[in-house]
Design an enzyme around this catalytic site. Sequence first.
Site, mmCIF file in Angstrom:
data_model
loop_
_atom_site.group_PDB
_atom_site.id
_atom_site.type_symbol
_atom_site.label_atom_id
_atom_site.label_comp_id
_atom_site.label_asym_id
_atom_site.label_seq_id
_atom_site.Cartn_x
_atom_site.Cartn_y
_atom_site.Cartn_z
ATOM 1 C CG ASP A 1 9.958 7.659 8.444
ATOM 2 O OD1 ASP A 1 9.680 7.317 7.278
ATOM 3 O OD2 ASP A 1 11.061 8.138 8.766
ATOM 4 N N GLY A 2 6.790 6.949 6.813
ATOM 5 C CA GLY A 2 5.988 7.695 5.832
ATOM 6 C C GLY A 2 6.698 8.910 5.256
ATOM 7 C CE LYS B 1 8.557 7.648 -3.072
ATOM 8 N NZ LYS B 1 9.093 6.924 -4.237
ATOM 9 N NE ARG C 1 1.505 2.249 -6.570
ATOM 10 C CZ ARG C 1 2.713 2.744 -6.413
ATOM 11 N NH1 ARG C 1 3.746 1.938 -6.466
ATOM 12 N NH2 ARG C 1 2.894 4.023 -6.190
ATOM 13 N N GLY D 1 0.808 -1.234 0.000
ATOM 14 C CA GLY D 1 0.000 0.000 0.000
ATOM 15 C C GLY D 1 0.830 1.267 0.000
ATOM 16 N NE ARG E 1 8.952 6.330 0.670
ATOM 17 C CZ ARG E 1 10.228 6.531 0.681
ATOM 18 N NH1 ARG E 1 10.722 7.536 1.330
ATOM 19 N NH2 ARG E 1 11.026 5.731 0.026
ATOM 20 C CG ASP F 1 5.474 -3.139 -4.601
ATOM 21 O OD1 ASP F 1 6.138 -4.092 -5.037
ATOM 22 O OD2 ASP F 1 5.951 -2.295 -3.830
ATOM 23 C CG ASN F 2 7.914 -0.439 -6.878
ATOM 24 O OD1 ASN F 2 7.050 0.139 -6.211
ATOM 25 N ND2 ASN F 2 9.089 -0.775 -6.384
HETATM 26 P P1 AMP Z 1 9.206 0.566 -2.559
HETATM 27 O O1 AMP Z 1 9.787 -0.760 -2.933
HETATM 28 O O2 AMP Z 1 10.187 1.605 -2.186
HETATM 29 O O3 AMP Z 1 8.283 1.073 -3.624
HETATM 30 O O4 AMP Z 1 8.329 0.368 -1.225
HETATM 31 C C1 AMP Z 1 7.665 -0.797 -0.873
HETATM 32 C C2 AMP Z 1 6.623 -0.504 0.164
HETATM 33 O O5 AMP Z 1 7.192 0.095 1.311
HETATM 34 C C3 AMP Z 1 5.501 0.413 -0.293
HETATM 35 O O6 AMP Z 1 4.317 -0.041 0.267
HETATM 36 C C4 AMP Z 1 5.913 1.743 0.289
HETATM 37 O O7 AMP Z 1 4.812 2.569 0.489
HETATM 38 C C5 AMP Z 1 6.549 1.327 1.608
HETATM 39 N N1 AMP Z 1 7.534 2.301 2.090
HETATM 40 C C6 AMP Z 1 8.753 2.583 1.585
HETATM 41 N N2 AMP Z 1 9.365 3.527 2.306
HETATM 42 C C7 AMP Z 1 8.522 3.887 3.291
HETATM 43 C C8 AMP Z 1 8.565 4.832 4.377
HETATM 44 N N3 AMP Z 1 9.623 5.602 4.601
HETATM 45 N N4 AMP Z 1 7.485 4.899 5.181
HETATM 46 C C9 AMP Z 1 6.409 4.128 4.992
HETATM 47 N N5 AMP Z 1 6.307 3.225 4.013
HETATM 48 C C10 AMP Z 1 7.351 3.097 3.166
HETATM 49 MG MG MG Z 2 6.739 1.285 -4.395
#
Ligand code: AMP
Ligand code: MG
Length: 542
Positions: free
Chosen positions: A145-146, A133, A210, A110, A113, A284-285
């Site tokens: 931490d978002g 973002k 996605r 989900g 952030r 998810d990307n």
């Molecule tokens: P990513 O592979 O970077 O696209 O992230 C994978 C998952 O981790 C996604 O659900 C992002 O929303 C979550 N995510 C990545 N970095 C953070 C963050 N700093 N705080 C909260 N969720 C994160």
């Molecule tokens: Mg992602």
Amino acid sequence: MVLKKQVSGLDNLAFDNRFVQQLPADCETDNYRRQVTKACYSNVLPTKVAAPKVVAYSREMAEQLGFTIADCESEQFAKVFVGNEILAGMKPYAMCYGGHQFGQWAGQLGDGRAINLGEVVNTENQRWALQLKGAGPTPYSRSADGLAVLRSSVREFLCSEAMFHLGVPTTRALSLILTGENVVRDMFYDGNPKAEQGAVVCRVAPSFIRFGNFQLFASRGEVEVLRQFLDYTITTDFPHLVENQASLGKEIYLAWFEEVCRTTAEMIVHWQRVGFVHGVMNTDNMSIMGLTIDYGPYGWLDDYDPDWTPNTTDAGERRYRYGQQPQMALWNLVQLANAIYPLIDEVEPLQQALSIYNQSFDEGWNSMMANKLGLRAFNPETDNDLCQELFALLAEVETDMTLFYRKLALIDIEGRVGDYTDEQLLAPLQESWYRLDALTESYKTRVTLWLRKYILRLQQEETKQADKIQRMNAANPKYVLRNYLSQMAIDKAEQGDYSMVKDLLEVMRHPYDEQADKQHYAVKRPEWARNKAGCSKLSCSS
Ligand code: AMP
Ligand code: MG
């Protein structure tokens, strides 16, 4: 005299928030981490920050949204696009999705952030979803931490716009804004946490859906939500598929899936063309619209190395290395096919649709390579070998991919092949090699043999030198967002100097033009950047 307040472009945004209007919401409204079922999103507000300061904005994106320069430089712009002010008509929410990460099903992920502000329709009737973002935690933030730090936000901001100007399908970036607050990150997860400056990027795309959105509903057996979500996606983002059709159903679902296969293939062909390595091609990307999405530990090939990935988290397997991106996209599409299977209930048509990926990729790749080499048309009989021999040569000694193709355009093809000396042939390419001492006599001989074959091939189809140069320079950028250049801009930005961020944004607006005053951005990676963090190695910490 009463001064009338000037109406800003921000107040004129026409919101059409279909996502939240038409899809089921999470009934819980408090913002705490949780599993969210039978819902497509959660309502959540951005966290307010101390001192927003605009670092940069994209004038092309601003124009799309109807903003003037004065709008972008207003105090309100900083407040709105950092998340401190919610405009009338905005309905902030975080999406619920899952995904396969590095080949393993990871369950619910989900928008951890990312907070969507809503969707606007501009004067040209184009839909743009706005998303912040790094604007604070959401129910999907899990243990994180978002937030986002300046370095990764500079990278996302610049690369989104650079890709757009390169002609690569991508999500866009409107703005890059400092929050005035610190965020702690352990960049290489090695016990060295550091306070960094926080930042928020406002991303913009027709849709942020996605593959993982569909996967999550399927994994939970929420078939009715899955159907509703797919119907929503098709009617909103693929309206051409439903024109003159009485109702949505299997046939349209399959036509839709074929289109996803096609646009995904087209996107990957572009990545291979410009030497872009995404770094984290998890499902998810993967954008449902075939857009490059989620700029994390991505990188650009300096020297041509099909095994390269910048992502240190993937250093062992190198699953998402440059040369494997085409296969990984297909793997991801298979996961999407599995996700929508409950709505199709037949394997055969899904397999058939998947074969469209290979077909589109091959067609796209062939014509892309023809353009890169300046050929009128790709002839598999001769040109497959020509390409494979070239790739082997490029990989054998360190050769800068971007410089090589750009310089290859300068090779003269209008003389008789037998009249060129080896020195004449090699001269235009000198700059593209990293170490001249690595060029053995036998290597140089093989390069000249290849060049002679290449010239003959061009002569055989009676290509003119000027046409060839034009064709090649439109396919081979002179400027790409080299890893070390971004890192230099980040180092300066962290010291409060944003000039290089702005300079790179500017140079990347015309990546195929010569731009005589910008030559210093079109040189190969300097030695100091070879193994430096941020330049050749990046982690997911951002
Ligand atoms: P990513 O592979 O970077 O696209 O992230 C994978 C998952 O981790 C996604 O659900 C992002 O929303 C979550 N995510 C990545 N970095 C953070 C963050 N700093 N705080 C909260 N969720 C994160
Ligand atoms: Mg992602």
